[in-house]
Scaffold this motif. Structure first.
Motif, PDB file in Angstrom:
ATOM      1  N   GLU A 137       0.849  -1.211   0.000  1.00 54.71           N
ATOM      2  CA  GLU A 137       0.000   0.000   0.000  1.00 54.71           C
ATOM      3  C   GLU A 137       0.884   1.261   0.000  1.00 54.71           C
ATOM      4  OE1 GLU A 137      -3.167   0.372  -0.398  1.00 54.71           O
ATOM      5  OE2 GLU A 137      -3.646   2.368   0.367  1.00 54.71           O
ATOM      6  N   GLY A 138       2.016   1.186   0.676  1.00 53.62           N
ATOM      7  CA  GLY A 138       2.936   2.330   0.734  1.00 53.62           C
ATOM      8  C   GLY A 138       3.773   2.483  -0.536  1.00 53.62           C
ATOM      9  N   LEU A 139       3.646   1.555  -1.475  1.00 53.40           N
ATOM     10  CA  LEU A 139       4.471   1.590  -2.694  1.00 53.40           C
ATOM     11  C   LEU A 139       3.635   1.867  -3.940  1.00 53.40           C
ATOM     12  CD1 LEU A 139       6.722  -1.545  -1.936  1.00 53.40           C
ATOM     13  CD2 LEU A 139       7.289   0.857  -1.591  1.00 53.40           C
ATOM     14  N   VAL A 140       2.360   2.232  -3.727  1.00 55.43           N
ATOM     15  CA  VAL A 140       1.453   2.414  -4.868  1.00 55.43           C
ATOM     16  C   VAL A 140       1.970   3.497  -5.821  1.00 55.43           C
ATOM     17  CG1 VAL A 140      -0.859   3.191  -5.517  1.00 55.43           C
ATOM     18  CG2 VAL A 140      -0.588   1.510  -3.723  1.00 55.43           C
ATOM     19  N   ASP A 141       2.559   4.559  -5.278  1.00 59.29           N
ATOM     20  CA  ASP A 141       3.047   5.627  -6.175  1.00 59.29           C
ATOM     21  C   ASP A 141       4.146   5.091  -7.100  1.00 59.29           C
ATOM     22  OD1 ASP A 141       4.597   5.364  -3.834  1.00 59.29           O
ATOM     23  OD2 ASP A 141       5.556   7.300  -4.206  1.00 59.29           O
ATOM     24  N   LYS A 142       4.928   4.134  -6.626  1.00 59.00           N
ATOM     25  CA  LYS A 142       5.975   3.532  -7.473  1.00 59.00           C
ATOM     26  C   LYS A 142       5.347   2.639  -8.548  1.00 59.00           C
ATOM     27  CE  LYS A 142       9.597   4.898  -5.057  1.00 59.00           C
ATOM     28  NZ  LYS A 142      10.471   5.919  -5.598  1.00 59.00           N
ATOM     29  N   LEU A 143       4.274   1.934  -8.164  1.00 59.60           N
ATOM     30  CA  LEU A 143       3.617   1.029  -9.115  1.00 59.60           C
ATOM     31  C   LEU A 143       2.832   1.796 -10.171  1.00 59.60           C
ATOM     32  CD1 LEU A 143       2.270  -1.576  -6.528  1.00 59.60           C
ATOM     33  CD2 LEU A 143       4.040  -2.004  -8.245  1.00 59.60           C
ATOM     34  N   ALA A 144       2.455   3.019  -9.848  1.00 62.07           N
ATOM     35  CA  ALA A 144       1.557   3.780 -10.719  1.00 62.07           C
ATOM     36  C   ALA A 144       2.281   4.466 -11.877  1.00 62.07           C
ATOM     37  CB  ALA A 144       0.784   4.804  -9.886  1.00 62.07           C
ATOM     38  N   ARG A 145       3.467   4.009 -12.203  1.00 64.60           N
ATOM     39  CA  ARG A 145       4.225   4.526 -13.345  1.00 64.60           C
ATOM     40  C   ARG A 145       3.440   4.332 -14.635  1.00 64.60           C
ATOM     41  NH1 ARG A 145      10.574   3.948 -13.156  1.00 64.60           N
ATOM     42  NH2 ARG A 145      10.875   4.513 -15.318  1.00 64.60           N
ATOM     43  N   LYS A 146       3.569   5.289 -15.574  1.00 61.45           N
ATOM     44  CA  LYS A 146       2.753   5.209 -16.791  1.00 61.45           C
ATOM     45  C   LYS A 146       3.184   4.063 -17.715  1.00 61.45           C
ATOM     46  CE  LYS A 146       1.632   8.318 -20.181  1.00 61.45           C
ATOM     47  NZ  LYS A 146       2.609   9.197 -20.713  1.00 61.45           N
ATOM     48  N   GLU A 147       4.490   3.939 -17.913  1.00 66.06           N
ATOM     49  CA  GLU A 147       4.926   2.873 -18.826  1.00 66.06           C
ATOM     50  C   GLU A 147       4.902   1.517 -18.101  1.00 66.06           C
ATOM     51  OE1 GLU A 147       8.813   4.789 -17.358  1.00 66.06           O
ATOM     52  OE2 GLU A 147       6.723   5.314 -17.640  1.00 66.06           O
ATOM     53  N   LEU A 148       4.724   0.441 -18.881  1.00 62.28           N
ATOM     54  CA  LEU A 148       4.647  -0.902 -18.303  1.00 62.28           C
ATOM     55  C   LEU A 148       6.005  -1.335 -17.762  1.00 62.28           C
ATOM     56  CD1 LEU A 148       2.869  -3.434 -17.892  1.00 62.28           C
ATOM     57  CD2 LEU A 148       3.684  -4.247 -20.116  1.00 62.28           C
ATOM     58  N   THR A 149       6.007  -1.834 -16.500  1.00 61.04           N
ATOM     59  CA  THR A 149       7.256  -2.325 -15.902  1.00 61.04           C
ATOM     60  C   THR A 149       6.990  -3.691 -15.254  1.00 61.04           C
ATOM     61  OG1 THR A 149       6.742  -1.008 -13.934  1.00 61.04           O
ATOM     62  CG2 THR A 149       8.334  -0.068 -15.470  1.00 61.04           C
ATOM     63  N   MET A 150       8.066  -4.428 -15.045  1.00 59.64           N
ATOM     64  CA  MET A 150       7.927  -5.819 -14.577  1.00 59.64           C
ATOM     65  C   MET A 150       7.344  -5.917 -13.173  1.00 59.64           C
ATOM     66  SD  MET A 150       8.368  -8.617 -16.061  1.00 59.64           S
ATOM     67  CE  MET A 150       7.586 -10.006 -15.335  1.00 59.64           C
ATOM     68  N   ASP A 151       7.652  -4.948 -12.298  1.00 59.27           N
ATOM     69  CA  ASP A 151       7.096  -5.012 -10.933  1.00 59.27           C
ATOM     70  C   ASP A 151       5.565  -4.920 -10.966  1.00 59.27           C
ATOM     71  OD1 ASP A 151       7.329  -2.371 -11.819  1.00 59.27           O
ATOM     72  OD2 ASP A 151       7.598  -1.550  -9.812  1.00 59.27           O
ATOM     73  N   GLN A 152       5.026  -4.141 -11.906  1.00 58.11           N
ATOM     74  CA  GLN A 152       3.564  -4.029 -12.020  1.00 58.11           C
ATOM     75  C   GLN A 152       2.960  -5.393 -12.347  1.00 58.11           C
ATOM     76  OE1 GLN A 152       3.367  -1.233 -15.245  1.00 58.11           O
ATOM     77  NE2 GLN A 152       3.391   0.566 -13.900  1.00 58.11           N
ATOM     78  N   ILE A 153       3.559  -6.075 -13.327  1.00 60.36           N
ATOM     79  CA  ILE A 153       3.026  -7.388 -13.747  1.00 60.36           C
ATOM     80  C   ILE A 153       3.067  -8.368 -12.575  1.00 60.36           C
ATOM     81  CG2 ILE A 153       3.424  -9.380 -15.263  1.00 60.36           C
ATOM     82  CD1 ILE A 153       4.526  -7.415 -17.379  1.00 60.36           C
ATOM     83  N   VAL A 154       4.211  -8.421 -11.879  1.00 65.38           N
ATOM     84  CA  VAL A 154       4.366  -9.418 -10.802  1.00 65.38           C
ATOM     85  C   VAL A 154       3.424  -9.107  -9.637  1.00 65.38           C
ATOM     86  CG1 VAL A 154       5.976 -10.447  -9.165  1.00 65.38           C
ATOM     87  CG2 VAL A 154       6.754  -9.906 -11.466  1.00 65.38           C
ATOM     88  N   VAL A 155       3.367  -7.845  -9.233  1.00 67.74           N
ATOM     89  CA  VAL A 155       2.505  -7.494  -8.090  1.00 67.74           C
ATOM     90  C   VAL A 155       1.036  -7.728  -8.436  1.00 67.74           C
ATOM     91  CG1 VAL A 155       1.669  -5.545  -6.690  1.00 67.74           C
ATOM     92  CG2 VAL A 155       4.127  -5.897  -6.991  1.00 67.74           C
ATOM     93  N   ALA A 156       0.610  -7.333  -9.626  1.00 71.29           N
ATOM     94  CA  ALA A 156      -0.803  -7.523 -10.009  1.00 71.29           C
ATOM     95  C   ALA A 156      -1.146  -9.019 -10.039  1.00 71.29           C
ATOM     96  CB  ALA A 156      -1.072  -6.883 -11.370  1.00 71.29           C
ATOM     97  N   CYS A 157      -0.231  -9.851 -10.536  1.00 76.14           N
ATOM     98  CA  CYS A 157      -0.492 -11.304 -10.564  1.00 76.14           C
ATOM     99  C   CYS A 157      -0.512 -11.883  -9.146  1.00 76.14           C
ATOM    100  CB  CYS A 157       0.558 -12.030 -11.404  1.00 76.14           C
ATOM    101  SG  CYS A 157       0.377 -11.729 -13.171  1.00 76.14           S
ATOM    102  N   ALA A 158       0.353 -11.373  -8.281  1.00 79.51           N
ATOM    103  CA  ALA A 158       0.371 -11.859  -6.892  1.00 79.51           C
ATOM    104  C   ALA A 158      -0.957 -11.529  -6.203  1.00 79.51           C
ATOM    105  CB  ALA A 158       1.539 -11.224  -6.133  1.00 79.51           C
ATOM    106  N   LEU A 159      -1.491 -10.336  -6.475  1.00 84.53           N
ATOM    107  CA  LEU A 159      -2.766  -9.943  -5.856  1.00 84.53           C
ATOM    108  C   LEU A 159      -3.925 -10.778  -6.416  1.00 84.53           C
ATOM    109  CD1 LEU A 159      -2.203  -6.066  -5.757  1.00 84.53           C
ATOM    110  CD2 LEU A 159      -2.037  -7.669  -3.839  1.00 84.53           C
ATOM    111  N   ASP A 160      -3.928 -11.007  -7.722  1.00 86.75           N
ATOM    112  CA  ASP A 160      -4.970 -11.860  -8.323  1.00 86.75           C
ATOM    113  C   ASP A 160      -4.905 -13.277  -7.749  1.00 86.75           C
ATOM    114  OD1 ASP A 160      -6.375 -10.167 -10.003  1.00 86.75           O
ATOM    115  OD2 ASP A 160      -5.125 -10.581 -11.771  1.00 86.75           O
ATOM    116  N   TYR A 161      -3.688 -13.784  -7.584  1.00 88.10           N
ATOM    117  CA  TYR A 161      -3.539 -15.151  -7.058  1.00 88.10           C
ATOM    118  C   TYR A 161      -4.028 -15.216  -5.601  1.00 88.10           C
ATOM    119  CZ  TYR A 161      -1.584 -19.772  -6.208  1.00 88.10           C
ATOM    120  OH  TYR A 161      -1.428 -21.114  -5.889  1.00 88.10           O
ATOM    121  N   THR A 162      -3.778 -14.128  -4.851  1.00 91.50           N
ATOM    122  CA  THR A 162      -4.266 -14.069  -3.462  1.00 91.50           C
ATOM    123  C   THR A 162      -5.794 -14.103  -3.440  1.00 91.50           C
ATOM    124  OG1 THR A 162      -2.305 -12.784  -2.849  1.00 91.50           O
ATOM    125  CG2 THR A 162      -4.162 -12.699  -1.328  1.00 91.50           C
ATOM    126  N   ASP A 163      -6.428 -13.329  -4.321  1.00 88.31           N
ATOM    127  CA  ASP A 163      -7.906 -13.356  -4.421  1.00 88.31           C
ATOM    128  C   ASP A 163      -8.385 -14.764  -4.762  1.00 88.31           C
ATOM    129  OD1 ASP A 163      -8.019 -10.632  -4.052  1.00 88.31           O
ATOM    130  OD2 ASP A 163      -8.475 -10.142  -6.144  1.00 88.31           O
TER     131      ASP A 163
END
Ligand SMILES: N[C@@H](CCC(=O)N[C@@H](CS)C(=O)NCC(=O)O)C(=O)O
Length: 196
Positions: A137-163
């Motif tokens: 939650e404290g790293l959302v500003d880092k994840l909110a980068r406009k261009e696609l980056t690998m951390d976004q893909i991994v974190v989003a998949c980790a959250l989907d897998y948790t759901d």
């Protein structure tokens, strides 16, 4: 022989490899297999784990981190690992992969027969997942980068897998992360690969 991505439909590690391949527009053939009976895979990946990439000359590349780096290196597209923020980006990737790993360990324990199950082990993995997601939650500003980056893909998949395998209670505790993940999940490739 074409390059083949051996994968499983609900593997979170396999999903990040597949998303990376699709986002970078790479011509890789995907084969969904049952890893527990895949002894033919042993010379490609003796760990016998998914995802595994088999190159045209028969060489194997694994694990998901290495496969994604390989795809990034050969794609000729802008990198998913921008250098300006390298350690932070790699650490967010490690956090996302750690959440997936804890989710997988929890799942494997949950499905064991009652006589073999360890409730304290399950609680430990759940606490690790909860703590790590709350930290994001404290790293959302880092994840909110406009261009696609690998951390976004991994974190989003980790959250989907948790759901998918555990719970979505993290959303109420972390409204900023919830908003970011819903928006990122609108990407067509995220939608097309969502575990169900
Ligand atoms: N560190 C590996 C983890 C891969 C992994 O644990 N894959 C699971 C599927 S989600 C697997 O193959 N499990 C079968 C086994 O370990 O026997 C990666 O990032 O690729």
């Amino acid at each position: 022989m074409p390059t083949i991505l051996y994968n499983a439909p609900t593997s979170p590690f396999g999903r990040i490899a597949k998303i990376t391949m699709l986002e970078l527009g790479l011509p890789v053939e995907e084969k969904l297999i049952d890893v527990y009976t895949a002894d033919y895979m042993d010379k490609t990946n003796p760990l016998r784990q998914l995802p595994t990439l088999e190159l045209e000359d028969g060489r194997g590349i694994y694990d998901s981190r290495v496969i994604c780096r390989y795809f990034d290196g050969i794609s000729g597209k802008p990198t998913l690992y921008p250098k300006d923020e390298s350690w932070g980006l790699d650490t967010r990737i490690a956090l996302g992969l750690g959440i997936m790993e804890a989710g997988l360990l929890r799942r494997m324990e949950v499905v064991r027969p009652d006589s073999e199950k360890s409730p304290s082990y399950i609680t430990k993995q759940e606490a690790r997942i909860d703590r790590s997601i709350d930290h994001l939650e404290g790293l959302v500003d880092k994840l909110a980068r406009k261009e696609l980056t690998m951390d976004q893909i991994v974190v989003a998949c980790a959250l989907d897998y948790t759901d998918f395998r555990y719970a979505d209670a993290w959303r109420k505790r972390n409204p900023g992360l919830d908003r970011w993940q819903r928006a990122f999940g609108e990407r067509p490739i995220m939608k097309a690969t969502k575990p169900s």
